[in-house]
Enzyme design. Sequence first.
Site, short mmCIF file in Angstrom:
data_model
loop_
_atom_site.label_atom_id
_atom_site.label_comp_id
_atom_site.label_asym_id
_atom_site.label_seq_id
_atom_site.Cartn_x
_atom_site.Cartn_y
_atom_site.Cartn_z
CE LYS A 24 13.54 4.05 -1.54
NZ LYS A 24 13.37 4.63 -2.88
CB THR A 28 -0.94 0.01 1.23
OG1 THR A 28 -0.15 0.09 2.42
CG2 THR A 28 -1.80 -1.24 1.29
CG ASP A 58 11.31 7.22 -1.44
OD1 ASP A 58 10.48 6.40 -1.02
OD2 ASP A 58 12.27 6.90 -2.18
#
Length: 347
Positions: free
Chosen positions: A227, A99, A223
């Site tokens: 990471k 999702t 994002d």
Amino acid sequence: MTEYNIALVGFGGVNRALAQLIAERNQAWKKQLGFSLKIVGISDLFLGSIVAPQGLDAGLLSKLPATKGALAQLPGGQVEALNEQVIKDSGADIIAEATFTNPVDGEPASTFCRWALEQGKHVVTTNKGPIALHGAELKALAQRNQAAFEYEGAVMSGTPVIRMAKQSLAGSELSGFEGILNGTSNFVLTRMDAGLGFAEAVAEAQALGYAEADPTADVEGFDVRLKVVILANELLGAQLTVSDVSCRGISGLTAADLEQARAEGARWKLIGSAQRLADGSLQASVEPRLLPLAHPLAGIGGAINAVSFNTELLGAVTVSGPGAGRIETAFALLSDIIHIHQSRTCR
Ligand SMILES: NC(=O)C1=CN([C@@H]2O[C@H](COP(=O)(O)OP(=O)(O)OC[C@H]3O[C@@H](n4cnc5c(N)ncnc54)[C@H](O)[C@@H]3O)[C@@H](O)[C@H]2O)C=CC1
Ligand SMILES: N[C@@H](CC=O)C(=O)O
């Protein structure tokens, strides 16, 4: 031969590509990998949900129209996304969670993972939120319930990075890493270098399935920040949170900046890095950096990503490959499932 029942939570680009791979390759996997996959449930906020312990036709699913409530067209399908029912009651052994990544609190994906792990179901996910924001808790929950929690696709899509570095660089004295860790922003910079406007380049990345649902996360560096947290915590034994990582994206870079860089024999790249300092602390950041063309990361273009690990025994070890893409990321889910299968059958 083992057949795993799998439920797909979120049926956008990545899980739909997994359904396509299952439709095309399940027979070959029986021979090559020693298992096949049966889709027993799907739920998706937009498409609805279905529970089908007898198994669903993966080929049909991969071609399902992307219209609101489309799963309700199938026998037994519903317009609502009954996530909890699909996770708990579909008879799935494995939950493939794909999702939206929520970079703020990792929800509701983290709750989906909890529901599955509490019942001893394995979770494979490409979602960065649960790992970056609740990784320690979810790993402990998985261990308590003898379930696997795998997330290779969370960093650099299907390109092997997390497991590779954990297993093959163990003992090399890893002190840090720097990398291009977002496919969308690297694609945008490459397209802008070819003369495209920022907004058009972002639109292309969206059409190709690289971008997040809200591409702000890509271009503002959020994002990559997730990471960096994931890699630092997995590989450097850190306990970073997102607030420990300074973050600046590429939205401030203009066509003129890129042109000036070209004239100077350099390129702008969005770099995520973490480095262990002499006093033992960790410095982590996400920022655009101007790299000379001779730099190993300067030539990485498009949605390709690369990460250089700094090790004492080998020097720099660089891995490069797709950083985004539907099939590429579905492959990461497959690699997680292969890992689960091998860990359980090759003891
Ligand atoms: N597309 C890529 O190249 C890569 C994606 N990822 C991650 O994988 C995940 C999936 O990516 P895509 O499939 O590309 O995204 P997508 O946006 O195409 O699909 C996500 C799907 O999840 C559904 N969804 C959202 N919230 C939901 C909820 N609460 N309950 C049920 N369904 C819900 C949406 O309706 C949508 O269909 C994201 O977390 C993304 O960050 C990771 C690596 C690469
Ligand atoms: N939106 C992300 C997808 C993979 O994590 C990216 O562009 O890298």
